[in-house]
Write an enzyme that holds these catalytic residues in place. Sequence first.
Site, PDB file in Angstrom:
ATOM      1  N   LYS A 135       0.888  -1.180   0.000  1.00 10.91           N
ATOM      2  CA  LYS A 135       0.000   0.000   0.000  1.00 10.91           C
ATOM      3  C   LYS A 135       0.915   1.216   0.000  1.00 10.91           C
ATOM      4  O   LYS A 135       1.487   1.585   1.018  1.00 10.91           O
ATOM      5  CB  LYS A 135      -0.869  -0.023   1.259  1.00 10.91           C
ATOM      6  N   GLU A 181      10.014   1.796  10.372  1.00 13.32           N
ATOM      7  CA  GLU A 181      11.056   2.769  10.009  1.00 13.32           C
ATOM      8  C   GLU A 181      10.399   4.136  10.081  1.00 13.32           C
ATOM      9  O   GLU A 181       9.648   4.512   9.183  1.00 13.32           O
ATOM     10  CB  GLU A 181      11.550   2.503   8.585  1.00 13.32           C
ATOM     11  N   CYS A 220      13.982  10.759   6.015  1.00 12.65           N
ATOM     12  CA  CYS A 220      13.923  10.299   7.413  1.00 12.65           C
ATOM     13  C   CYS A 220      15.241  10.583   8.118  1.00 12.65           C
ATOM     14  O   CYS A 220      15.269  10.844   9.312  1.00 12.65           O
ATOM     15  CB  CYS A 220      13.597   8.823   7.460  1.00 12.65           C
ATOM     16  N   GLU A 223      10.440  16.418  14.577  1.00 14.72           N
ATOM     17  CA  GLU A 223      10.733  16.265  13.154  1.00 14.72           C
ATOM     18  C   GLU A 223       9.845  17.207  12.344  1.00 14.72           C
ATOM     19  O   GLU A 223       8.628  17.238  12.517  1.00 14.72           O
ATOM     20  CB  GLU A 223      10.471  14.824  12.708  1.00 14.72           C
TER      21      GLU A 223
HETATM   22  P1  NDP Z   1       2.502   8.693   7.137  1.00 18.34           P
HETATM   23  O1  NDP Z   1       2.717   8.011   8.422  1.00 18.34           O
HETATM   24  O2  NDP Z   1       1.462   9.733   7.069  1.00 18.34           O
HETATM   25  O3  NDP Z   1       2.120   7.631   6.007  1.00 18.34           O
HETATM   26  C1  NDP Z   1       2.934   6.505   5.736  1.00 18.34           C
HETATM   27  C2  NDP Z   1       2.067   5.439   5.110  1.00 18.34           C
HETATM   28  O4  NDP Z   1       1.166   4.923   6.100  1.00 18.34           O
HETATM   29  C3  NDP Z   1       1.183   5.945   3.968  1.00 18.34           C
HETATM   30  O5  NDP Z   1       1.081   4.958   2.981  1.00 18.34           O
HETATM   31  C4  NDP Z   1      -0.152   6.145   4.668  1.00 18.34           C
HETATM   32  O6  NDP Z   1      -1.261   6.186   3.832  1.00 18.34           O
HETATM   33  C5  NDP Z   1      -0.156   4.941   5.588  1.00 18.34           C
HETATM   34  N1  NDP Z   1      -1.105   5.016   6.687  1.00 18.34           N
HETATM   35  C6  NDP Z   1      -1.659   6.104   7.264  1.00 18.34           C
HETATM   36  N2  NDP Z   1      -2.495   5.721   8.269  1.00 18.34           N
HETATM   37  C7  NDP Z   1      -2.449   4.368   8.321  1.00 18.34           C
HETATM   38  C8  NDP Z   1      -3.092   3.379   9.135  1.00 18.34           C
HETATM   39  N3  NDP Z   1      -3.951   3.715  10.091  1.00 18.34           N
HETATM   40  N4  NDP Z   1      -2.805   2.090   8.913  1.00 18.34           N
HETATM   41  C9  NDP Z   1      -1.923   1.731   7.955  1.00 18.34           C
HETATM   42  N5  NDP Z   1      -1.318   2.612   7.136  1.00 18.34           N
HETATM   43  C10 NDP Z   1      -1.559   3.921   7.320  1.00 18.34           C
HETATM   44  O7  NDP Z   1       3.910   9.224   6.684  1.00 18.34           O
HETATM   45  P2  NDP Z   1       4.231  10.133   5.423  1.00 18.34           P
HETATM   46  O8  NDP Z   1       3.769   9.486   4.172  1.00 18.34           O
HETATM   47  O9  NDP Z   1       3.747  11.505   5.736  1.00 18.34           O
HETATM   48  O10 NDP Z   1       5.827  10.092   5.414  1.00 18.34           O
HETATM   49  C11 NDP Z   1       6.594  10.899   6.214  1.00 18.34           C
HETATM   50  C12 NDP Z   1       7.089  10.150   7.428  1.00 18.34           C
HETATM   51  O11 NDP Z   1       7.798   8.980   7.042  1.00 18.34           O
HETATM   52  C13 NDP Z   1       8.073  10.984   8.202  1.00 18.34           C
HETATM   53  O12 NDP Z   1       7.818  10.942   9.576  1.00 18.34           O
HETATM   54  C14 NDP Z   1       9.430  10.305   7.912  1.00 18.34           C
HETATM   55  O13 NDP Z   1      10.392  10.508   8.851  1.00 18.34           O
HETATM   56  C15 NDP Z   1       9.040   8.878   7.751  1.00 18.34           C
HETATM   57  N6  NDP Z   1      10.040   8.181   6.944  1.00 18.34           N
HETATM   58  C16 NDP Z   1      10.893   7.281   7.541  1.00 18.34           C
HETATM   59  C17 NDP Z   1      11.886   6.638   6.820  1.00 18.34           C
HETATM   60  C18 NDP Z   1      12.812   5.624   7.448  1.00 18.34           C
HETATM   61  O14 NDP Z   1      13.395   4.832   6.708  1.00 18.34           O
HETATM   62  N7  NDP Z   1      12.991   5.604   8.753  1.00 18.34           N
HETATM   63  C19 NDP Z   1      12.076   6.924   5.402  1.00 18.34           C
HETATM   64  C20 NDP Z   1      11.153   7.872   4.882  1.00 18.34           C
HETATM   65  C21 NDP Z   1      10.167   8.468   5.643  1.00 18.34           C
HETATM   66  P3  NDP Z   1      -1.716   7.620   3.260  1.00 18.34           P
HETATM   67  O15 NDP Z   1      -0.767   7.928   2.175  1.00 18.34           O
HETATM   68  O16 NDP Z   1      -3.092   7.453   2.793  1.00 18.34           O
HETATM   69  O17 NDP Z   1      -1.658   8.575   4.413  1.00 18.34           O
END
Ligand code: NDP
Length: 506
Positions: A190, A265, A299, A398
């Site tokens: 997803k 992550e 991240c 962050e």
């Molecule tokens: P989000 O947490 O908003 O979304 C991440 C994913 O989770 C999306 O596909 C999102 O869907 C999905 N999601 C949201 N709610 C749920 C739920 N209840 N159950 C399951 N899946 C869900 O993060 P962002 O997309 O805004 O990305 C930014 C974040 O990611 C930052 O905090 C960043 O630090 C972190 N990140 C970490 C990395 C690492 O390797 N440690 C690398 C890159 C980013 P939808 O798109 O519909 O919201």
Amino acid sequence: MEQTVKGMSLDRSTDLKKYNLYINGEWVEPAGHEYFPSYNPATGEAWCEVAKGTAEDVDKAVQAAHHAFLHSDWASMTFTERGRLVYRLGELIAENIEELARYESIDNGKLIREMRGQLRYLPEFFYYYAGLADKIHGHTLPIDKQDMFTFTSREPLGVVAAITPWNSPLYLTTLKLAPALTAGNTIVIKPSEMTSASLLELVKLVEKAGFPPGVVNVVTGFGMPAGNTLTAHPLVRKVAFTGGAESARHVVRNTAENFAQLSLELGGKSPNIIFEDADLDNAVMGIIAGIFGASGQSCVAGSRALLHADIYDQVIEKLIDRISRIRIGDPLHDDSEMGPLATPAQLKRVEEFVSLGLAEGGKILYGGKRPEHLQNGWYFEPTIFEYADQTSRLTQEEIFGPVLSVIPFRDEAEAIALANDTEYALAAGIWTSNVAKAHRVAKEVRAGIVWVNTYRSISPMAPIGGSGLSGYGREGGCEAIYEYTQSKTVWINLSQESMPDPFIMR
Ligand code: NDP
């Protein structure tokens, strides 16, 4: 109208390209027949439509993956054969880098040359894991019972659910997809609702590589309900999540339903620590790459620069000299050095943090607003805030944007204390010419990745991941195979004697 990404009209079209779900080897309409737009951050305009996956679609995809895991050709393949398919997928990606990079850039606003660079390296991950495919083995145990022959083997888990964010869609998918497939699992992905296109293009290559139907499935849509249903599905055995802490908390609660294994992550507030004996020009490049590369939407963004007091002014001067010359502009132009933020929500978040920083008494040394010549896309200037300590929210939370906090320190102990004084523990940069100091600080700093005199280096061979608010579990490296397999212990009784009566104590 089917469009080609090579045409510059792709992001200007009103007749939008439409993407369906990919389930069991077929492109299918979502059960609710609804689609949503995906926007180009450089123009703010919709450029494609993506299927809005429902709970019913998620169930269909997980059932297909479960069936493929147990009953398809995939289930009966040798590890070597699976490795060959993973290798082939890497080769096909290598042949399609330019197209995939353009999709990523149009969808998330990151520089085309950055996405090109990232994607050129992607096949190496598939080659690396393909090579590991037939080296996943257990051990013979020197067991403390004479007549027993006991060994372990490593087995795939079953259906993997992969949830990815928008900032590096294909790279972050690869960290899950390549080891999950290599280990013999099947997968339902997803992607972020904001950046689904490049993955849907990559899936065409999965098909071309010859993976059996159901091995790789993609359900696009929103966290609620698609991500939520997927991570709570009773047939899912492992959830690999990359994203923010709030969504991660939902996922943790969801896996309480299916007891799936989980790796998280999450984000970071990573420090770049510059000692007085560092090569300052290199350190300044490291700071800039760490926080202004990808407009800070990484991240591992080095969002805190901890500077030794003796070299504080010098570093600030060098930083401002270079960032004042950063060319902000259209990510599809090869001469742009910084693109827009990926979404209006992300831009608003950055603006709110800047207002907060000022309200908290932070001093802006550079930037702090949208560039005057770029008011259409979601651009923001590289921004530096100066702080005397780390008590403010700007130095603790962050932001996920191009905002750097600089904080002075006086000695090694204070640098380590400042570095460790956040709830995150993902990455850290150390800049020094003293090898012993580098080792000491690397040992003391709380982070899953430590870079010395470099920043943001990655490799298929090197694990990444964090602790605390940065999550748990590791991606990358051969360790990742352990995240996608489980150990089975087999006991074989070699004795020719009959089994003793269990109720007669000896
Ligand atoms: P989000 O947490 O908003 O979304 C991440 C994913 O989770 C999306 O596909 C999102 O869907 C999905 N999601 C949201 N709610 C749920 C739920 N209840 N159950 C399951 N899946 C869900 O993060 P962002 O997309 O805004 O990305 C930014 C974040 O990611 C930052 O905090 C960043 O630090 C972190 N990140 C970490 C990395 C690492 O390797 N440690 C690398 C890159 C980013 P939808 O798109 O519909 O919201």
